[in-house]
Design a protein around this motif. Structure first.
Motif, PDB file in Angstrom:
ATOM      1  N   ILE A 346      51.748  43.067  32.971  1.00 41.34           N
ATOM      2  CA  ILE A 346      50.597  42.204  33.201  1.00 41.34           C
ATOM      3  C   ILE A 346      50.816  40.844  32.553  1.00 41.34           C
ATOM      4  CG2 ILE A 346      49.352  43.129  31.198  1.00 41.34           C
ATOM      5  CD1 ILE A 346      47.873  41.788  34.540  1.00 41.34           C
ATOM      6  N   ALA A 349      53.123  38.860  34.775  1.00 44.45           N
ATOM      7  CA  ALA A 349      52.417  38.501  36.004  1.00 44.45           C
ATOM      8  C   ALA A 349      51.549  37.266  35.790  1.00 44.45           C
ATOM      9  CB  ALA A 349      51.566  39.680  36.479  1.00 44.45           C
ATOM     10  N   LEU A 350      50.824  37.250  34.694  1.00 42.52           N
ATOM     11  CA  LEU A 350      49.926  36.122  34.421  1.00 42.52           C
ATOM     12  C   LEU A 350      50.702  34.825  34.204  1.00 42.52           C
ATOM     13  CD1 LEU A 350      47.373  37.892  32.058  1.00 42.52           C
ATOM     14  CD2 LEU A 350      46.924  37.089  34.388  1.00 42.52           C
ATOM     15  N   VAL A 371      40.743  39.340  32.915  1.00 46.65           N
ATOM     16  CA  VAL A 371      41.851  39.659  33.823  1.00 46.65           C
ATOM     17  C   VAL A 371      41.526  40.909  34.637  1.00 46.65           C
ATOM     18  CG1 VAL A 371      44.295  40.280  33.948  1.00 46.65           C
ATOM     19  CG2 VAL A 371      43.515  38.618  32.242  1.00 46.65           C
ATOM     20  N   VAL A 373      43.132  43.448  38.006  1.00 46.17           N
ATOM     21  CA  VAL A 373      44.179  43.811  38.951  1.00 46.17           C
ATOM     22  C   VAL A 373      43.525  44.590  40.076  1.00 46.17           C
ATOM     23  CG1 VAL A 373      46.264  45.174  39.322  1.00 46.17           C
ATOM     24  CG2 VAL A 373      46.018  43.827  37.233  1.00 46.17           C
ATOM     25  N   ILE A 385      52.527  47.045  36.107  1.00 42.34           N
ATOM     26  CA  ILE A 385      51.971  47.094  37.460  1.00 42.34           C
ATOM     27  C   ILE A 385      53.070  47.514  38.427  1.00 42.34           C
ATOM     28  CG2 ILE A 385      50.802  45.775  39.258  1.00 42.34           C
ATOM     29  CD1 ILE A 385      49.943  43.787  37.051  1.00 42.34           C
ATOM     30  N   VAL A 394      46.082  39.876  41.496  1.00 36.84           N
ATOM     31  CA  VAL A 394      45.791  39.652  40.084  1.00 36.84           C
ATOM     32  C   VAL A 394      44.819  38.483  39.985  1.00 36.84           C
ATOM     33  CG1 VAL A 394      46.759  39.011  37.828  1.00 36.84           C
ATOM     34  CG2 VAL A 394      48.056  40.497  39.370  1.00 36.84           C
ATOM     35  N   HIS A 401      43.428  33.482  41.484  1.00 32.48           N
ATOM     36  CA  HIS A 401      43.854  34.717  42.124  1.00 32.48           C
ATOM     37  C   HIS A 401      45.278  34.547  42.637  1.00 32.48           C
ATOM     38  CE1 HIS A 401      39.593  35.983  42.194  1.00 32.48           C
ATOM     39  NE2 HIS A 401      39.358  34.709  42.512  1.00 32.48           N
TER      40      HIS A 401
END
Length: 406
Positions: A346, A349-350, A371, A373, A385, A394, A401
């Motif tokens: 995560i 991803a961010l 946050v 998902v 994830i 996300v 988004h």
């Protein structure tokens, strides 16, 4: 003062003017003749960012008022590096990299300027004349017109020294080369006007004086724009996620649209004047909006700015994606997308989606419950994830988004 020329009327009415070297002289000349004017852009990256957009729009306004714009790409000056506003030297890049950057940047100017017609824009590379100069030639021809006393008073030099940050001799020469550009542009193209940001005022005046001392028989002019800041005092275009690039391969049209859609209430009218062709009468109507209705002006800003850079279809697609995402909770392929190879943390991803600038910021956002998902809140800082055939959405807050794909 009340301007007579369409050029200064246009620039004044849309809040571009900060300083003028000779307002009356430029106004009189612009009212009777077509003026050739230029802005310089160094090619330190494959794309310019939104911080350069006011200068690009300045060239657009010059052409809209019937005058001829020159885009000067700094193939030569990029090899030196502009010290203005910097605490340390720019990293030097190779000639080939600079030329690749120029080719990439040109695509943006083709969206904003017309390179055909009676007042067609032209793009030139100052490496053409700067790289041909011998050192002794430059010293003898230009050196006598500069004093170290004067050069030390320029903000680009003075501020660096006041902060006790090193200024290399290489960078110290930048102002000489930029001034020499105006002289060459005047000789080659009859250019009589340099435009730039307020931080370039000293360099612009330098170029005017050097060109006059080296034999220009006509008056030259300079115009600067104010420093564009947001309502909270931040420099325009600076975000937590990094620079807002103008090339689509650096920043998606959807993210570009979102940047403008997220404009603060207090900035939307100013940005409509500066960064779109929206008529002033229409902007005046937007000024009457209050409360949630101000979002209409923000959407109009996002649509107009995105259409100018990426085209009408991209703007419409971005608006529709935003509507579906925010109103219907749906995902769409126009959202920023990251390929994961099948799995991603995560935190990664961010950061890779550009929602946060660091893992520390990602942790804070997760702890704040901001946050999600696939619309489910995330509390596990170590969450992994798994991404299969179906993209994973996300979200950070209500406005950011993105999609994760295999």
């Amino acid at each position: 003062m009340t301007y007579q020329s369409s050029l200064l009327q246009l620039l004044s009415s849309r809040d571009y003017i900060h300083q003028l070297t000779d307002a009356e002289g430029l106004d009189a000349l612009a009212a009777k003749d077509m003026i050739t004017g230029y802005v310089g852009f160094d090619a330190t990256a494959p794309s310019l960012h939104v911080g350069s957009l006011v200068q690009i729009m300045l060239l657009r306004r010059l052409q809209q008022a019937g005058h001829k714009p020159i885009v000067v790409m700094g193939g030569g000056t990029t090899k030196v590096g502009d010290p203005s506003g910097k605490d340390e030297s720019r990293q030097l890049i190779t000639h080939d990299m600079i030329q690749q950057n120029i080719a990439s940047i040109r695509r943006v100017f083709e969206r904003f300027l017309d390179f055909d017609g009676p007042n067609a824009a032209i793009m030139v590379d100052n490496d053409v004349w700067l790289s041909g100069l011998s050192y002794l030639e430059l010293l003898r021809e230009v050196g006598p017109h500069f004093t170290i006393n004067r050069m030390l008073t320029f903000d680009s030099v003075k501020l660096r020294l006041e902060r006790e940050q090193p200024l290399t001799f290489l960078e110290f020469n930048y102002m000489i080369l930029q001034a020499y550009d105006f002289r060459e542009l005047h000789q080659r193209y009859g250019c009589r006007l340099q435009l730039g940001g307020s931080d370039q005022w000293g360099n612009i005046v330098n170029g005017i004086e050097l060109t006059r001392r080296m034999g220009a028989g006509e008056e030259l002019f300079g115009v600067t724009t104010p420093l564009i800041t947001t309502a909270d005092g931040k420099k325009m275009g600076k975000t937590a996620a990094g620079a807002v690039w103008l090339n689509a391969d650096q920043l998606s049209p959807y993210d570009y649209w979102q940047f403008w859609r997220n404009t603060a209430d207090a900035d939307v009218l100013k940005f409509l004047r500066l960064f779109t062709d929206t008529p002033l009468e229409v902007i005046g109507e937007y000024a009457k909006l209050e409360g949630q209705d101000i979002n209409q002006a923000k959407i109009a800003l996002a649509n107009a700015a995105t259409a100018m850079l990426h085209g009408e279809d991209a703007a419409k697609a971005a608006e529709e994606t935003a509507r579906k995402t925010f109103e219907e909770g749906a995902s769409d392929a126009n959202l920023p997308t990251v390929a994961t190879g099948g799995s991603i943390s995560i935190m990664d991803a961010l950061t890779r989606l550009g929602f946060v600038a660091s893992n520390g910021e990602a942790k804070r956002k997760i702890k704040e419950g901001a946050v999600k998902v696939d619309d489910a809140s995330v509390s596990d800082l170590q969450m992994a994830i798994a991404v299969g055939e179906t993209p994973v959405k996300v979200s950070l807050g209500r406005k950011k988004h993105g999609l994760l794909i295999r």
